[in-house]
Design a protein around this motif. Structure first.
Motif, PDB file in Angstrom:
ATOM      1  N   ARG A  40       0.804  -1.215   0.000  1.00 13.47           N
ATOM      2  CA  ARG A  40       0.000   0.000   0.000  1.00 13.47           C
ATOM      3  C   ARG A  40       0.837   1.266   0.000  1.00 13.47           C
ATOM      4  O   ARG A  40       0.319   2.344  -0.299  1.00 13.47           O
ATOM      5  N   TYR A  41       2.106   1.168   0.343  1.00 15.01           N
ATOM      6  CA  TYR A  41       2.961   2.361   0.332  1.00 15.01           C
ATOM      7  C   TYR A  41       4.402   1.954   0.114  1.00 15.01           C
ATOM      8  O   TYR A  41       4.791   0.791   0.269  1.00 15.01           O
ATOM      9  N   ASP A  42       5.219   2.936  -0.245  1.00  9.43           N
ATOM     10  CA  ASP A  42       6.662   2.756  -0.284  1.00  9.43           C
ATOM     11  C   ASP A  42       7.312   4.020   0.261  1.00  9.43           C
ATOM     12  O   ASP A  42       6.875   5.136  -0.023  1.00  9.43           O
ATOM     13  N   ALA A  43       8.359   3.840   1.078  1.00 11.43           N
ATOM     14  CA  ALA A  43       9.032   4.972   1.731  1.00 11.43           C
ATOM     15  C   ALA A  43      10.441   5.163   1.190  1.00 11.43           C
ATOM     16  O   ALA A  43      11.336   5.580   1.914  1.00 11.43           O
ATOM     17  N   SER A  44      10.638   4.889  -0.111  1.00  9.69           N
ATOM     18  CA  SER A  44      11.976   4.863  -0.693  1.00  9.69           C
ATOM     19  C   SER A  44      12.293   6.016  -1.623  1.00  9.69           C
ATOM     20  O   SER A  44      13.380   6.055  -2.191  1.00  9.69           O
ATOM     21  N   SER A  45      11.369   6.935  -1.795  1.00 13.83           N
ATOM     22  CA  SER A  45      11.624   8.029  -2.732  1.00 13.83           C
ATOM     23  C   SER A  45      12.857   8.813  -2.306  1.00 13.83           C
ATOM     24  O   SER A  45      13.025   9.142  -1.129  1.00 13.83           O
ATOM     25  N   PRO A  46      13.770   9.122  -3.242  1.00 14.24           N
ATOM     26  CA  PRO A  46      15.046   9.757  -2.890  1.00 14.24           C
ATOM     27  C   PRO A  46      14.931  11.254  -2.643  1.00 14.24           C
ATOM     28  O   PRO A  46      15.444  12.082  -3.390  1.00 14.24           O
ATOM     29  N   GLY A  47      14.267  11.588  -1.581  1.00 16.38           N
ATOM     30  CA  GLY A  47      14.204  12.992  -1.182  1.00 16.38           C
ATOM     31  C   GLY A  47      12.901  13.636  -1.595  1.00 16.38           C
ATOM     32  O   GLY A  47      12.663  13.893  -2.772  1.00 16.38           O
ATOM     33  N   GLY A  48      12.025  13.908  -0.633  1.00 16.39           N
ATOM     34  CA  GLY A  48      10.756  14.560  -0.905  1.00 16.39           C
ATOM     35  C   GLY A  48      10.688  15.913  -0.218  1.00 16.39           C
ATOM     36  O   GLY A  48      11.671  16.405   0.348  1.00 16.39           O
ATOM     37  N   ARG A  49       9.520  16.494  -0.263  1.00 19.21           N
ATOM     38  CA  ARG A  49       9.285  17.788   0.348  1.00 19.21           C
ATOM     39  C   ARG A  49       8.105  17.668   1.291  1.00 19.21           C
ATOM     40  O   ARG A  49       7.342  16.703   1.237  1.00 19.21           O
ATOM     41  N   GLN A  50       7.942  18.667   2.153  1.00 16.99           N
ATOM     42  CA  GLN A  50       6.879  18.618   3.152  1.00 16.99           C
ATOM     43  C   GLN A  50       5.548  19.040   2.537  1.00 16.99           C
ATOM     44  O   GLN A  50       5.021  20.113   2.791  1.00 16.99           O
ATOM     45  N   ARG A  51       5.022  18.126   1.722  1.00 19.83           N
ATOM     46  CA  ARG A  51       3.713  18.307   1.097  1.00 19.83           C
ATOM     47  C   ARG A  51       2.894  17.044   1.343  1.00 19.83           C
ATOM     48  O   ARG A  51       3.429  15.980   1.680  1.00 19.83           O
TER      49      ARG A  51
END
Length: 425
Positions: free
Chosen positions: A250-261
């Motif tokens: 249901r999710y993945d926490a691997s994105s290489p750098g996100g923003r506070q959105r």
């Protein structure tokens, strides 16, 4: 200390070499004491139904997970969203430092939940390492070390207690390959499927692989428990996601750098990245993970001169708190924080995350709608929200308040417009 090198690197500052963000990493292994993980005897939240062993008895079905929040409900249009904060742990191996127990105790004291991304190899004895067949690497190869038998038992104890305390058990996969020919960055969807199958098998078959019959089962069905993970060094997400979707993640926490959105789905899976947050004393931002604090402060050194520690500890805690305040006072975007059970630079990053955790928990305890939850609990909430309400939340930039309040944002979202957001803080 073994193998804390070869981390993935992601630039977080515009043209600033000092603003490098470092990807997630597995637990490095200290030779040290034998403090065990936390015990959970007499837990009032423990399952009350008889356990039904699964497979070889390494895991067992014990009913509904205890200590869960109530069923999530949709926000009413115009209602202020909660401030979600998710603390997560890569590797989740206990190596005699007592850190697993320390943070389980902290969470319990504040009625909070977290996500533990367990590395499958941390339940596989080194004597059986050739059972692991990593894609594009030799059998048994790993860029993180295998745990001692004693530390495997401590890790089992910590994972068992974590689930009974209501926390989530995700995955950090296995061998943590971040560079060279065998890097996870180049794995195909089929290879990710093999890696996931093996990560699950090491959890589901630790009893067979260790020969230990005198320890209790892990009290969950990992086939049903596992709904997300974080890749080594935040690499390889694009090829992981097709497999994750097919497996029902249901999710993945691997994105290489996100923003506070507010997050969106990528390839049908909720994309929940580590985020760029303010870095006190600098014009650039830092990725919301302990190792990234270290990389910017001591240029990847895990044993820098100790006279730096007080300032670095304060700076790291201040970064997490600044990220929290920015979201809480503006767009209410969820805050994602990543950690490792490590004592780098005298353990200052563990102290910093505890200080930030307590600061955030105080806001919750003062009556603010702050929710310290796991990734699973957060996506449970996301999945019941009205599409138009989510669209309104997703329209807000970093540090941006709705120009005329949450009610006005809901009205515009209902009309299919994202115009009219306030200025960024």
């Amino acid at each position: 200390m073994r193998d804390v090198s070869r981390r993935g690197m992601i630039g977080m500052g515009a043209g600033a070499a000092a603003a490098l963000g470092l990807g997630a990493c597995g637990t490095a292994h200290e030779e040290g004491g034998s403090t065990p993980g936390g015990s959970h005897s007499g837990d009032p939240g423990a399952p009350k139904i008889p356990a039904r062993p699964l497979g070889d008895g390494s895991t067992a079905f014990t009913g509904k997970q205890p200590r869960q929040p109530g069923r999530p409900v949709p926000l009413e249009p115009g209602e202020t969203p909660p401030q979600f904060v998710i603390f997560s742990w890569d590797g989740a191996g206990e190596v005699g430092t007592g850190l697993f127990e320390r943070f389980l105790d902290l969470a319990e004291a504040h009625q909070a939940h977290m996500t533990f991304f367990l590395s499958g190899l941390y339940l596989l004895p080194e004597s059986k390492k050739r059972l692991y067949l990593p894609p594009n690497n030799a059998p048994g190869a790993s860029d993180i070390g295998y745990l001692t038998d004693e530390h495997i038992k401590m890790t089992l104890k910590g994972v068992r207690r974590a689930w009974l305390d209501g926390h989530e058990i995700g995955t950090h996969f296995n061998g943590h390959f971040c560079s060279g020919y065998g890097t996870v960055a180049n794995w195909t969807p089929k290879q990710w499927r093999s890696e996931i199958h093996q990560a699950k098998s090491f959890v589901k078959e630790w009893r067979t692989n260790t020969g230990w019959t005198d320890l209790p089962s892990l009290p969950f069905d990992y086939d049903k428990e596992l709904i997300g993970g974080r890749t080594p060094c935040l690499l390889g997400q694009s090829n992981l996601l097709p497999t994750a979707r097919e497996l029902g993640w249901r999710y993945d926490a691997s994105s290489p750098g996100g923003r506070q959105r507010w997050p969106r789905k990528t390839q049908g899976v909720w994309d929940l990245p580590l985020q760029a947050i303010p870095f006190p004393g600098h014009s650039f931002e830092v990725l919301s993970m302990d190792y990234n604090m270290l990389a910017n402060q001591s240029v990847n050194s895990t044993k820098a001169p100790s006279y730096n520690y007080p300032g670095w500890r304060t700076q790291s805690a201040g970064a997490y708190i600044a990220g929290f305040r920015r979201a809480y006072e503006t767009n209410r975007a969820p805050l994602f924080i990543g950690n490792h059970f490590e004592e780098w630079n005298g353990g200052i990053y563990m102290d910093a995350v505890e200080k930030a955790f307590k600061h955030i928990a105080r806001e919750k305890e003062k009556g603010g709608d702050v929710r310290l939850v796991s990734f699973r609990q957060f996506v449970d909430w996301l999945d019941v929200q009205r599409p138009e309400v989510l669209a309104g939340l997703q329209s807000l930039e970093v540090g941006q308040k709705p120009a005329d309040g949450w009610k006005g944002l809901a009205e515009r979202a209902g009309k299919g417009s994202s115009a009219g957001a306030g200025k960024a803080a």
